[in-house]
Design a protein around this motif. Structure first.
Motif, PDB file in Angstrom:
ATOM      1  N   LEU A 109      -5.860  -3.445   8.795  1.00 14.55           N
ATOM      2  CA  LEU A 109      -7.139  -3.381   8.093  1.00 14.55           C
ATOM      3  C   LEU A 109      -8.290  -3.637   9.063  1.00 14.55           C
ATOM      4  CD1 LEU A 109      -7.475  -4.899   4.646  1.00 14.55           C
ATOM      5  CD2 LEU A 109      -9.181  -5.547   6.242  1.00 14.55           C
ATOM      6  N   TRP A 168      -5.870   2.768   7.691  1.00 14.77           N
ATOM      7  CA  TRP A 168      -5.670   2.431   6.283  1.00 14.77           C
ATOM      8  C   TRP A 168      -4.578   3.285   5.671  1.00 14.77           C
ATOM      9  CZ3 TRP A 168      -9.283  -0.456   2.804  1.00 14.77           C
ATOM     10  CH2 TRP A 168      -9.995  -1.408   3.538  1.00 14.77           C
ATOM     11  N   LYS A 169      -4.349   4.468   6.245  1.00 14.07           N
ATOM     12  CA  LYS A 169      -3.243   5.298   5.757  1.00 14.07           C
ATOM     13  C   LYS A 169      -1.918   4.587   6.037  1.00 14.07           C
ATOM     14  CE  LYS A 169      -0.986   9.667   6.689  1.00 14.07           C
ATOM     15  NZ  LYS A 169      -0.915  10.772   7.650  1.00 14.07           N
ATOM     16  N   ARG A 193      -1.526   1.444   6.576  1.00 14.19           N
ATOM     17  CA  ARG A 193      -1.497   0.173   5.859  1.00 14.19           C
ATOM     18  C   ARG A 193      -0.820   0.353   4.498  1.00 14.19           C
ATOM     19  NH1 ARG A 193      -5.329  -1.238   2.498  1.00 14.19           N
ATOM     20  NH2 ARG A 193      -5.071  -3.316   1.699  1.00 14.19           N
ATOM     21  N   GLU A 194      -0.928   1.555   3.950  1.00 12.27           N
ATOM     22  CA  GLU A 194      -0.327   1.823   2.643  1.00 12.27           C
ATOM     23  C   GLU A 194       1.188   1.603   2.653  1.00 12.27           C
ATOM     24  OE1 GLU A 194      -1.706   2.613  -0.282  1.00 12.27           O
ATOM     25  OE2 GLU A 194      -3.707   2.418   0.562  1.00 12.27           O
ATOM     26  N   ILE A 195       1.817   1.838   3.809  1.00  7.18           N
ATOM     27  CA  ILE A 195       3.267   1.609   3.903  1.00  7.18           C
ATOM     28  C   ILE A 195       3.569   0.150   3.557  1.00  7.18           C
ATOM     29  CG2 ILE A 195       5.256   1.606   5.452  1.00  7.18           C
ATOM     30  CD1 ILE A 195       3.701   3.644   7.184  1.00  7.18           C
ATOM     31  N   ASP A 247       3.044  -0.596  -0.048  1.00  7.64           N
ATOM     32  CA  ASP A 247       4.159  -0.097  -0.863  1.00  7.64           C
ATOM     33  C   ASP A 247       5.328  -1.077  -0.833  1.00  7.64           C
ATOM     34  OD1 ASP A 247       2.850   2.096  -1.686  1.00  7.64           O
ATOM     35  OD2 ASP A 247       3.776   3.482  -0.264  1.00  7.64           O
ATOM     36  N   GLU A 267       4.519  -3.884  -3.021  1.00  3.95           N
ATOM     37  CA  GLU A 267       4.619  -3.537  -4.433  1.00  3.95           C
ATOM     38  C   GLU A 267       6.091  -3.553  -4.860  1.00  3.95           C
ATOM     39  OE1 GLU A 267       2.289  -0.147  -5.357  1.00  3.95           O
ATOM     40  OE2 GLU A 267       2.542  -0.390  -7.496  1.00  3.95           O
ATOM     41  N   ARG A 299       0.232  -5.082  -5.104  1.00 11.33           N
ATOM     42  CA  ARG A 299      -0.191  -4.649  -3.771  1.00 11.33           C
ATOM     43  C   ARG A 299      -0.885  -5.771  -3.013  1.00 11.33           C
ATOM     44  NH1 ARG A 299      -1.527   0.681  -2.721  1.00 11.33           N
ATOM     45  NH2 ARG A 299      -3.577   0.001  -2.065  1.00 11.33           N
ATOM     46  N   GLU A 355      -9.494  -2.791  -2.438  1.00 15.11           N
ATOM     47  CA  GLU A 355      -8.917  -1.712  -3.237  1.00 15.11           C
ATOM     48  C   GLU A 355      -9.942  -0.612  -3.482  1.00 15.11           C
ATOM     49  OE1 GLU A 355      -6.022  -1.928  -2.811  1.00 15.11           O
ATOM     50  OE2 GLU A 355      -4.866  -2.808  -4.431  1.00 15.11           O
ATOM     51  N   ASP A 369     -10.011   1.285  -0.425  1.00  6.14           N
ATOM     52  CA  ASP A 369      -8.752   2.003  -0.377  1.00  6.14           C
ATOM     53  C   ASP A 369      -8.847   3.346  -1.095  1.00  6.14           C
ATOM     54  OD1 ASP A 369      -6.490   1.021   0.984  1.00  6.14           O
ATOM     55  OD2 ASP A 369      -5.333   1.344  -0.834  1.00  6.14           O
ATOM     56  N   THR A 386      -9.736   6.082   1.263  1.00  7.52           N
ATOM     57  CA  THR A 386      -8.885   6.391   2.413  1.00  7.52           C
ATOM     58  C   THR A 386      -7.832   7.435   2.021  1.00  7.52           C
ATOM     59  OG1 THR A 386      -7.643   4.433   1.851  1.00  7.52           O
ATOM     60  CG2 THR A 386      -9.267   4.211   3.591  1.00  7.52           C
ATOM     61  N   PRO A 387      -7.137   8.007   3.009  1.00  5.36           N
ATOM     62  CA  PRO A 387      -6.400   9.261   2.781  1.00  5.36           C
ATOM     63  C   PRO A 387      -5.514   9.320   1.548  1.00  5.36           C
ATOM     64  CG  PRO A 387      -6.369   8.727   5.073  1.00  5.36           C
ATOM     65  CD  PRO A 387      -7.063   7.594   4.401  1.00  5.36           C
ATOM     66  N   ARG A 388      -4.864   8.244   1.152  1.00  5.40           N
ATOM     67  CA  ARG A 388      -3.921   8.404   0.053  1.00  5.40           C
ATOM     68  C   ARG A 388      -4.616   8.754  -1.260  1.00  5.40           C
ATOM     69  NH1 ARG A 388       0.874   4.398  -1.497  1.00  5.40           N
ATOM     70  NH2 ARG A 388       1.717   5.233   0.428  1.00  5.40           N
ATOM     71  N   PRO A 422      -5.703  -7.751  -8.126  1.00  2.79           N
ATOM     72  CA  PRO A 422      -6.783  -6.770  -8.285  1.00  2.79           C
ATOM     73  C   PRO A 422      -6.270  -5.532  -9.004  1.00  2.79           C
ATOM     74  CG  PRO A 422      -5.792  -6.548  -6.140  1.00  2.79           C
ATOM     75  CD  PRO A 422      -5.038  -7.633  -6.827  1.00  2.79           C
TER      76      PRO A 422
END
Lengths: 399, 140
Positions: A110, A129-130, A132-134, A137, A140, A146, B28, B31, B34-36, B120
C-alpha cells in the motif's frame, strides 16, 4: 532579500486520505520550519476502552487504525496475557504470526503504491494495489474480512486456518514474490526514482536515535532494532528471518527497507505454514486478575505499545496506547527543514504516517500555550465570560 | 430532470471526505479506483477539490474538532450534491457512541442520502451503494 511565507496544508485536502494540518514556513522554495497539528481523527479510544469489557477492547483497538488492524490487537492481547499469565497454544502462535506478516505485506505494498502516486508514477500505484488484492483475498479466505480481521483473542485466536486453504495461501505468496521482484527492479533500477529520492530527506543515525524513531524509519537510518527479534512474541523466534537495515536514511533507503522487508514477511508466512502442527488454537481463560501488563508488537510502521491496568473487574482501570507514528512525527524537524516544497510531500509520506493511530490526545500543549479551539468553543467561552462578569457586577445570574 | 442532475448522473465526480475514520473505509474507497474494481470505467472520478464534486463520500465518526470543518466542506460543494455515508461509523457512530470526543452523528451535521454499512464495507458494497443512489436519483 529573504521573504518568508507560511503554507497551510490541510486539514481536508487531496494529498492524503486522512485529515491533518501541516504548516510549512518557506523561504523561497526552501522549507525553513514545519508545524503539525492533529486531532481531527481523535475518537477518545482510551477512555472508551475503560467502559468496555476486556474481550470487547480487542475489537475496539482493532479500529484504532485500519491498516495496522492486527498489530494493535496483537499488542493488546499480549498486554492482557501479561496480566493474566495465560499460556497460548503453539498453533495459535503460528496463526498470529501469519496474520501479522500478511498485514505487513499488504501495508508495505500500500505504501509503495501511495509513494508512487505522490511522485507522479500512477502506474506504480495501480500495480501495487493490484497485487495487494492477492493478500486481501487470502485475508478474506482465512478471516472472513478484507480488513479488520477479528482474529486475536486472549489466550489464542478466534479462527483456525483450515488445511484446504494452505495451497491457496502458498500460491498467493508466490504471486506476491513475483510482484515484489518486479517492484524491486522497478524501484532499484529506475534512474529517475534514484535521482528523485536519493539524498532527499536524510535522517541521520544520531537523529533517528535522539528522536527515538521506530520501524522502517529508523531501520533505514541504520538503527538495528525490531521488536520481533529483540523481544520475540508469537512464533517469531521459531522461524528464520533477517532484520533489514540500510545506512543512508533517505527516502530511497526507506523504500528499499520496506520492499526487502516484504520478502522476509513472505518467507516467514511460508515457514509458519510448513511448521504449523495440528492442535488447539485457544486456551480459553476465564478472568483477568488484578495487575498491570504491557504488550508491544512490531507494526508495519514500527513498535506499537499497549499498557493495561486491571483492577480485577470486567473492564480496565486504565488503557494506554502508543502508536509508532507518534514517535516518527518529530523526525520531520530533522528531515523536511532545508528541503524544497516539492520534496516535502514525499518526505512527509516516507514515514508512512498514520494519524488515526497517533491521535490519543486532543489538547496540544505548545510553548506559546495555544490550544486548538473550535468556533463553538470560542463563542461558549465568550458567553461564559459575560455570565461571570454579569454575576460579579450585579450579584445575579444571567437569565 | 434538470440539466444539472442529468450531467451529474452521467459522470458523478466523487470527493472523499475522511471525517475521523480509522483509514479502513478510506482504503476501500481508494481500492474502488484500482485495477480490480476500477470505477473510472463508469465515469466516476475521484477529484482533489470539493468544489468539483457531485458526490461526497464521508467516512468515519465526526469528532468535535472536525464537525465545523465537515459542515464547511459540505457548504463549499456545488449543489446538487449527494452525500454517501460509508461505513458503520458514519452511519451510526459504531463503537465510539458516547465517547467524549464524538459529537453529533454525521446525518445531523450534514444531510445524508445513502448509508453503506460495514466495518469496512467491501469495495463491491460501496459501488453497489453508489449505483443504488444513482438509480434513486434517476427516478426523481
Amino acid at each position: 532579500m529573504s521573504h518568508k511565507v507560511t503554507i497551510p496544508i490541510g486539514p481536508y485536502h487531496s494529498l492524503q486520505e486522512e485529515p491533518e494540518f501541516y504548516q510549512l514556513t518557506v523561504d523561497g522554495e526552501t522549507v525553513t520550519d514545519i508545524d503539525v497539528r492533529i486531532g481531527y481523527v481523535h475518537r477518545g479510544i482510551e477512555k472508551v476502552a475503560e467502559s468496555k469489557s476486556f474481550d470487547k477492547i480487542i475489537f475496539l483497538v482493532e479500529r484504532i487504525c485500519g491498516i495496522c488492524s492486527t498489530s494493535h490487537p496483537m499488542a493488546s492481547v499480549l498486554a492482557m496475557e501479561d496480566v493474566s499469565g495465560v499460556e497460548v497454544p503453539d498453533r495459535a502462535q503460528y496463526i498470529r504470526t501469519i496474520v501479522c506478516e500478511l498485514e505487513r505485506i499488504h501495508s508495505h505494498l500500500l505504501w509503495i503504491g501511495l509513494a508512487g502516486h505522490f511522485l507522479g508514477y500512477n502506474t506504480v500505484w495501480m500495480w501495487a494495489w493490484k497485487y495487494r488484492e492477492i493478500v486481501c483475498d487470502i485475508f478474506e479466505a482465512i478471516t472472513g474480512n478484507r480488513q479488520n480481521y477479528g482474529m486475536m483473542k486472549i489466550g489464542g485466536v478466534r479462527r483456525d486456518i483450515e488445511d484446504e486453504y494452505l495451497p491457496g495461501i502458498m500460491k498467493g505468496m508466490d504471486d506476491v514474490l513475483r510482484a515484489l521482484d518486479m517492484f524491486k527492479g522497478a524501484v532499484l533500477d529506475d534512474p529517475v526514482l534514484a535521482a528523485r529520492l536519493k539524498g532527499v530527506g536524510i535522517l541521520s543515525k544520531a537523529d533517528a536515535l535522539s528522536y527515538s524513531a521506530l520501524g522502517p524509519t529508523s531501520r533505514a537510518s541504520g538503527v538495528d532494532k525490531d521488536v520481533r527479534r529483540d523481544d520475540p512474541y508469537a512464533a517469531y523466534d521459531r522461524v528464520k528471518w533477517n532484520v533489514i537495515t540500510q545506512k543512508d536514511g533517505d527516502v530511497f533507503a526507506k523504500a528499499v527497507v520496506r520492499i526487502l522487508e516484504s520478502y522476509e514477511s513472505v518467507s516467514i508466512v511460508k515457514q509458519c505454514l510448513q511448521k504449523m502442527q495440528k492442535g488447539p488454537i485457544d486456551s480459553d481463560p476465564k478472568e483477568l486478575p488484578e495487575g498491570e501488563g504491557i504488550g508491544h508488537a512490531e507494526a508495519p510502521r514500527g513498535e506499537v505499545f499497549h499498557y493495561v491496568k486491571s483492577d480485577g473487574t470486567n473492564s480496565p482501570e486504565r488503557y494506554k496506547v502508543r502508536a509508532p507514528t507518534f514517535m516518527n512525527f518529530p523526525t520531520f524537524k530533522a528531515t523536511v527543514i532545508g528541503e524544497t516544497i516539492s520534496d516535502a510531500t514525499i518526505i512527509l509520506a516516507a514515514i508512512d504516517p498514520c494519524y488515526c493511530c497517533t491521535e490519543r490526545m486532543t489538547v496540544v500543549n505548545r510553548k506559546d500555550k495555544k490550544t486548538i479551539l473550535t468556533g463553538e468553543d470560542m463563542i461558549k467561552m465568550s458567553q461564559d465570560k459575560t455570565r461571570r462578569m454579569y454575576k460579579r457586577m450585579t450579584g445575579k445570574e444571567l437569565a | 430532470m434538470s440539466i444539472k442532475m442529468k450531467a451529474l448522473l452521467k459522470s458523478p465526480w466523487v470527493f472523499h471526505l475522511c471525517s475521523g475514520s480509522c483509514n479502513n473505509c478510506d482504503i476501500e474507497i481508494l481500492d474502488c479506483l484500482t485495477p480490480r474494481y476500477d470505477i473510472e470505467r463508469f465515469g466516476m472520478l475521484l477529484v482533489g477539490s470539493v468544489r468539483h464534486a457531485d458526490v461526497l463520500l464521508c467516512t468515519g465518526v465526526v469528532n468535535k474538532l472536525g464537525e465545523s470543518r465537515v459542515k464547511r466542506v459540505y457548504q463549499q460543494a456545488p449543489k446538487p450534491c449527494v452525500v454517501v455515508a460509508v461505513g458503520n461509523c458514519a452511519a451510526s457512530q459504531h463503537i465510539y457512541r458516547g465517547s467524549y470526543a464524538v459529537g453529533k452523528p454525521l446525518d445531523e451535521v450534514i444531510p445524508v442520502d445513502v448509508y453503506i454499512p460495514g466495518c469496512p464495507p467491501k469495495p463491491e458494497a460501496i459501488i453497489l451503494g453508489v449505483v443504488k443512489l444513482l438509480e434513486k436519483l434517476k427516478k426523481g
